[in-house]
Design an enzyme around this catalytic site. Structure first.
Site: not given
Ligand code: GDP
Length: 424
Positions: A12, A37, A40, A334
Site C-alpha cells: 500500500d 489478494n 492497487h 501531501d
Molecule cells: P499500492 O498497493 O502500493 O498500489 O497502494 P494502494 O493503492 O493500496 O494505496 C495507495 C493509496 O494512496 C491509494 O488510495 C492511492 O490513490 C493513494 N495515493 C498514491 N499516491 C498518493 C499521493 O501522493 N498522495 C495521496 N494523497 N494519495 C496517494
C-alpha cells in the site's frame, strides 16, 4: 530496458499510482507475483479503480498487460476486472497471460477460509483469496498450470489426485463436504474457455520485446516486509515480493532489470497482523488514517482499516536494500501537511541496545522505536510541480529520510493523480 516498481514496506505504498504514471512511457506492464489478494488504487481520467490482478498500466492503449508465470491467477477475478474496465469506458486492455501461470481454484479459497476459521484468534489475517493454499500446491506440484487446461487427460488424472488429498483435510480436519472430481473438471473447463483468448508464451514475448528495445515495467505487489524470506515471517505473503523475483516471475534474465524503483510512503501503514515498530494508536492514528491515501487508509480488497504509524527509516532502509533500489519514489507526502511536528523512527531499541539494522521477527517484537521529531510544513503541497517550490520544512523532511535510508529519492508524489509527481 526493464524497470521494476516494488514496495519497501508492508504494501500500500502507492505502487499502483507510480506504475500508472511510468506506464505512459512503457510498452509492457507485467505482474510477476501475488494474486488478487491485494489491490492497487488508481485515479485517472476514467475515474477511480481498485485493480487486483491486472497490472496498473492497463489504462493506456499503447501498453500490453502481462500476467506472468509467477502470479496466482484467479481467472474469474481477472475476467471480471477486464469487463468492469470496459463497462466504465476504458478501451479493452491488450492482455497476455502466461501459459506457465498457475490457477487459483475455488477449493484454494475454501481451504484458506477454513484454516482462518480453525485458527480463530491466532489467524494470519488472510484476505481469504486462497493465496497460501495456492502457492503450497504449486510447490507441492499439485497445482494446475494454464497450459494443462488444454490437455484433457492431465486434467482428469489430476482432478482425481487433488480430490484424494484435499478431501482428507476438508472432511477430517475442517468437517466440510468433500470435493468431487467432476466439479473440479467442470470448473477447469469453464476457466479454459474464459482464459483461452489471452494465453501465450509471455517469456518469449518479453524477451523479444527486450531485444527490440521496448520498455518493460514489472509491477510488484505488497513490499519487502511481506516477503517470505526477508519479511516479518510468518506474517508474510506466500510469494516473493522482491524485484529479484521479478526475473523469475516474468521469465526474463535478471541482468535485464536496469532500474528498481522502490516505492516508500511518507508515513507507515500495514494491513493484517505482524510486527510494526513505529505503529501509532488512538486519535493520532485515526486522524492520519482518515486523511491518508486518497480518501482514507482502508484496504483496497477488504475495506479493513489499515494500521498506521510514523515513517520507519530502519524498515525502509532495509526494504530498499533488499529490493536493490536504484530510485526511491516517496509517496503520499501531501497527507502530512496538517501536522505541526512529524516524528520519524530512526532506530530500534532492542533490550537497551540501539540498532539501525532490521532484525528477525523475535527481536523485532521487542524493538521500541527511537524517534527524531521534525517540524511540519503546515500547508497543502498538492499541485506543486517543482522540487524547489516545496516548502523548506517539506524538503528537509524528504532529505532527512533520504539520508537515513541511504538511497536517492528521485520522485516525490504529492497527490493520487497521474500528474501529481515531482521529479528530482
Ligand atoms: P499500492 O498497493 O502500493 O498500489 O497502494 P494502494 O493503492 O493500496 O494505496 C495507495 C493509496 O494512496 C491509494 O488510495 C492511492 O490513490 C493513494 N495515493 C498514491 N499516491 C498518493 C499521493 O501522493 N498522495 C495521496 N494523497 N494519495 C496517494
Amino acid at each position: 530496458m526493464v524497470e521494476a516498481v516494488v514496495g519497501a514496506n508492508w504494501g500500500d505504498e502507492g505502487k499502483g499510482k507510480i506504475t500508472d504514471t511510468l506506464a505512459e512511457k512503457a510498452d509492457y506492464i507485467v505482474r510477476f507475483q501475488g494474486g488478487a489478494n491485494a489491490g492497487h488504487t488508481i485515479v485517472n481520467q476514467y475515474g477511480k479503480f481498485a485493480l487486483h490482478t491486472l497490472p496498473s498500466g492497463c489504462f493506456y492503449q499503447h501498453t500490453t498487460s502481462v500476467i506472468g508465470n509467477g502470479v496466482a491467477l484467479n481467472i474469474p477475478v481477472l475476467c471480471k476486472e477486464v469487463q468492469t474496465l470496459i463497462e466504465r469506458g476504458v478501451p479493452a486492455p491488450k492482455l497476455a497471460v502466461s501459459d506457465r501461470a498457475q490457477i487459483v481454484m475455488s477449493y484454494h479459497i475454501l481451504l484458506d477460509a477454513c484454516e482462518e476459521e480453525r485458527l480463530g484468534g491466532r489467524s494470519f489475517g488472510s484476505t481469504k483469496s486462497g493465496i497460501a493454499p495456492f502457492y503450497s500446491d504449486k510447490f507441492a506440484k499439485i497445482g494446475f498450470q494454464v497450459s494443462e487446461l488444454f490437455d484433457e487427460e492431465t486434467l482428469q488424472e489430476k482432478a482425481q489426485r487433488v480430490c484424494e488429498l484435499k478431501n482428507a483435510l476438508l472432511v477430517h480436519l475442517y468437517h466440510k463436504e468433500p470435493l468431487k472430481p467432476e466439479d473440479i473438471l467442470e470448473e477447469l473447463h469453464t476457466y479454459r474457455d474464459m482464459i483461452a483468448p489471452y494465453v501465450c508464451d509471455t517469456s518469449t514475448m518479453l524477451q523479444k520485446a527486450i531485444d527490440e528495445g521496448k520498455t518493460v515495467l514489472l509491477e510488484g505487489q505488497l513490499g519487502t516486509l511481506k516477503d517470505p524470506d526477508h519479511g516479518i515471517y510468518p506474517m508474510v505473503t506466500s510469494s516473493s515480493t522482491l524485484a529479484g523475483y521479478g526475473a523469475v516471475g516474468a521469465g526474463i534474465p535478471p541482468y535485464e532489470i536496469k532500474k528498481v524503483i522502490v516505492v516508500c510512503k511518507a508515513y507507515s501503514s500495514a494491513v493484517g497482523a505482524g510486527e510494526f515498530v513505529s505503529e501509532i494508536f488512538g486519535e493520532e492514528a485515526d486522524e492520519l488514517r482518515r486523511r491518508g491515501g486518497d480518501g482514507g487508509e482502508y484496504g483496497a480488497t477488504t475495506g479493513r482499516p489499515r494500521r498506521m504509524g510514523w515513517f520507519d527509516c530502519v524498515a525502509s532502509r532495509y526494504g530498499c536494500r533488499l529490493q536493490g533500489a536504484t530510485d526511491v519514489a516517496f509517496t503520499v507526502l501531501d497527507v502530512l501537511g496538517y501536522l505541526d511536528e512529524i516524528p520519524v523512527c530512526v532506530g530500534y531499541d532492542v533490550d537497551g541496545e540501539i540498532t539501525t539494522d532490521f532484525p528477525t521477527t523475535a527481536k523485532l517484537a521487542k524493538a521500541k522505536p527511537v524517534y527524531e521529531v521534525l517540524p511540519g510544513w503546515k500547508c497543502d503541497i498538492r499541485g506543486i510541480k517543482k522540487y524547489e517550490e516545496l516548502p523548506e520544512n517539506c524538503r528537509n523532511y524528504i532529505e532527512f529520510v533520504e539520508k537515513h535510508i541511504g538511497f536517492p529519492i528521485t520522485m516525490v508524489s504529492n497527490g493520487p493523480g497521474r500528474d501529481d509527481i515531482i521529479y528530482r
